[in-house]
Design a protein around this motif. Structure first.
Motif, mmCIF file in Angstrom:
data_model
loop_
_atom_site.group_PDB
_atom_site.id
_atom_site.type_symbol
_atom_site.label_atom_id
_atom_site.label_comp_id
_atom_site.label_asym_id
_atom_site.label_seq_id
_atom_site.Cartn_x
_atom_site.Cartn_y
_atom_site.Cartn_z
ATOM 1 N N PRO A 58 71.738 33.019 46.118
ATOM 2 C CA PRO A 58 70.588 33.290 45.249
ATOM 3 C C PRO A 58 70.007 34.668 45.505
ATOM 4 O O PRO A 58 69.973 35.126 46.651
ATOM 5 C CB PRO A 58 69.556 32.228 45.679
ATOM 6 C CG PRO A 58 70.260 31.305 46.612
ATOM 7 C CD PRO A 58 71.446 32.033 47.150
ATOM 8 N N GLN A 108 66.081 27.484 42.202
ATOM 9 C CA GLN A 108 66.585 27.514 40.824
ATOM 10 C C GLN A 108 68.100 27.703 40.789
ATOM 11 O O GLN A 108 68.794 27.109 39.960
ATOM 12 C CB GLN A 108 65.952 28.658 40.020
ATOM 13 C CG GLN A 108 64.464 28.548 39.800
ATOM 14 C CD GLN A 108 63.698 29.308 40.876
ATOM 15 O OE1 GLN A 108 63.961 29.138 42.069
ATOM 16 N NE2 GLN A 108 62.766 30.142 40.470
ATOM 17 N N THR A 109 68.607 28.558 41.649
ATOM 18 C CA THR A 109 70.054 28.837 41.613
ATOM 19 C C THR A 109 70.838 27.570 41.926
ATOM 20 O O THR A 109 71.779 27.218 41.201
ATOM 21 C CB THR A 109 70.409 29.968 42.607
ATOM 22 O OG1 THR A 109 69.573 31.094 42.350
ATOM 23 C CG2 THR A 109 71.862 30.375 42.466
ATOM 24 N N GLY A 134 69.042 32.895 33.583
ATOM 25 C CA GLY A 134 69.211 31.647 34.330
ATOM 26 C C GLY A 134 70.627 31.098 34.285
ATOM 27 O O GLY A 134 70.859 29.933 34.602
ATOM 28 N N LEU A 166 72.095 33.785 39.759
ATOM 29 C CA LEU A 166 71.614 33.579 38.389
ATOM 30 C C LEU A 166 71.349 34.909 37.699
ATOM 31 O O LEU A 166 70.775 35.830 38.279
ATOM 32 C CB LEU A 166 70.302 32.782 38.393
ATOM 33 C CG LEU A 166 70.358 31.332 38.847
ATOM 34 C CD1 LEU A 166 68.997 30.670 38.618
ATOM 35 C CD2 LEU A 166 71.465 30.546 38.174
ATOM 36 N N PHE A 194 64.940 33.018 44.359
ATOM 37 C CA PHE A 194 65.556 32.137 43.359
ATOM 38 C C PHE A 194 66.423 31.057 44.011
ATOM 39 O O PHE A 194 67.340 30.533 43.385
ATOM 40 C CB PHE A 194 66.390 32.961 42.375
ATOM 41 C CG PHE A 194 65.577 33.835 41.474
ATOM 42 C CD1 PHE A 194 65.161 33.387 40.229
ATOM 43 C CD2 PHE A 194 65.199 35.109 41.875
ATOM 44 C CE1 PHE A 194 64.394 34.194 39.399
ATOM 45 C CE2 PHE A 194 64.434 35.926 41.062
ATOM 46 C CZ PHE A 194 64.031 35.476 39.822
ATOM 47 N N GLU A 195 66.130 30.736 45.265
ATOM 48 C CA GLU A 195 66.991 29.809 46.013
ATOM 49 C C GLU A 195 67.071 28.442 45.324
ATOM 50 O O GLU A 195 68.158 27.894 45.111
ATOM 51 C CB GLU A 195 66.469 29.654 47.449
ATOM 52 C CG GLU A 195 66.649 30.887 48.324
ATOM 53 C CD GLU A 195 65.633 31.991 48.058
ATOM 54 O OE1 GLU A 195 64.672 31.764 47.281
ATOM 55 O OE2 GLU A 195 65.801 33.095 48.617
ATOM 56 N N ALA A 244 68.945 39.596 38.614
ATOM 57 C CA ALA A 244 67.948 38.569 38.272
ATOM 58 C C ALA A 244 67.047 38.963 37.110
ATOM 59 O O ALA A 244 66.337 38.106 36.571
ATOM 60 C CB ALA A 244 67.097 38.260 39.506
ATOM 61 N N GLU A 289 72.703 41.706 44.754
ATOM 62 C CA GLU A 289 71.548 41.443 43.887
ATOM 63 C C GLU A 289 71.393 42.512 42.812
ATOM 64 O O GLU A 289 70.647 42.336 41.857
ATOM 65 C CB GLU A 289 70.263 41.364 44.711
ATOM 66 C CG GLU A 289 70.190 40.108 45.558
ATOM 67 C CD GLU A 289 68.784 39.789 46.033
ATOM 68 O OE1 GLU A 289 67.814 40.123 45.334
ATOM 69 O OE2 GLU A 289 68.677 39.207 47.125
#
Ligand code: G3P
Ligand code: MG
Length: 243
Positions: free
Chosen positions: A109, A116-117, A48, A44, A113-114, A69, A56
């Motif tokens: 992710p 949400q992703t 988002g 993400l 953010f696991e 992120a 990352e």
């Protein structure tokens, strides 16, 4: 009519090292070279939005810097990821659909953010159902669990760089259809045991066709390959298996 055999050769990170990784150009190259399946990594943005990128941080594959992120869409899509901005997940899936490629969507992710992703990826898939055949994978158990709840009918594979003691119970709990394993983990005994549990095994990442031949000989179902041009006859044979 018989269903075509599933693809065996997956273009790693879209085009891998021949084209800039995780780009639309890479996916186009994989299709042009005859591949039937591509793997790409999805994370993400700071806004988002699911985007194709492996790390990352932005430095290695774009002309930007800092964390993916915390980079919003306006900044992220202004970057150069190798002749184009980092692709949106939805764009990549649509392109795979145009080429008839199986998309192995690695949900990757950023740390923290696991959930949400996986939720955002699932939401985009629901909004664009028919785009392409999809196979999800992730190292993240949380992401796999969310995908299981949100898109129960779409297949999932568990990515493992090491085998945890509880892998059998976890594979069952997560409802995965396959393990995507670091090459170093793959043994004939493990592939046999997985087959007994109803799990296909795919291996990442291969650089030589001879190794692919060995792995298929012990029952491995698929391989992630890079660079793509080392596997051209194999990719074409995979394509001709469609009939
Ligand atoms: O999905 C297979 C492979 O891509 C996993 O490793 O680090 O290249 O995403 P990585
Ligand atoms: Mg990957």
């Amino acid at each position: 009519m018989l269903a075509p055999p599933p693809p065996r050769y997956f273009a790693h990170r879209g085009g891998g090292t021949l084209a800039p990784e995780n780009t639309l150009a890479g996916i186009r190259l994989a299709a042009r070279l005859g591949y039937r399946a591509v793997e790409f990594d999805v994370m993400l943005s700071g806004s988002g939005t699911p985007v194709l990128i492996h790390d990352e941080t932005l430095e290695r594959t774009t002309n930007g810097s800092g964390a993916v992120a915390t980079t919003d869409d306006a900044a992220l899509f202004a970057l150069d990821a190798g002749g184009e901005p980092p692709p949106r997940f939805a764009q990549a899936v649509r392109l795979c659909g145009e080429f008839g490629l199986l998309a192995n969507v690695e949900v990757k992710p950023a740390s923290g953010f696991e959930r949400q992703t996986a939720q955002r990826v699932a939401a985009e898939v629901r909004a664009d159902w028919l785009a392409s055949p999809l196979l999800f994978s992730s190292f993240s158990r949380t992401a796999l669990q969310v995908l299981q709840a949100e898109l129960p009918d779409l297949p999932r594979a568990w990515l493992l760089a090491a085998l945890p003691d509880d892998w059998r119970a976890e594979a069952r709990r997560l409802g995965v259809v396959a393990l995507h394993l670091d090459l170093a983990l793959v043994t004939p005994a493990l592939v046999r045991e997985c087959a007994g549990l109803g799990l296909a095994v795919r291996a990442y990442t291969l650089q030589t066709p001879a190794l692919a031949d060995y792995l298929f000989g012990i029952g491995v179902a698929g391989v992630f390959v890079d660079p793509l041009d080392r596997f051209l006859p194999q990719a074409l044979a995979d394509r001709s298996a469609i009939g």
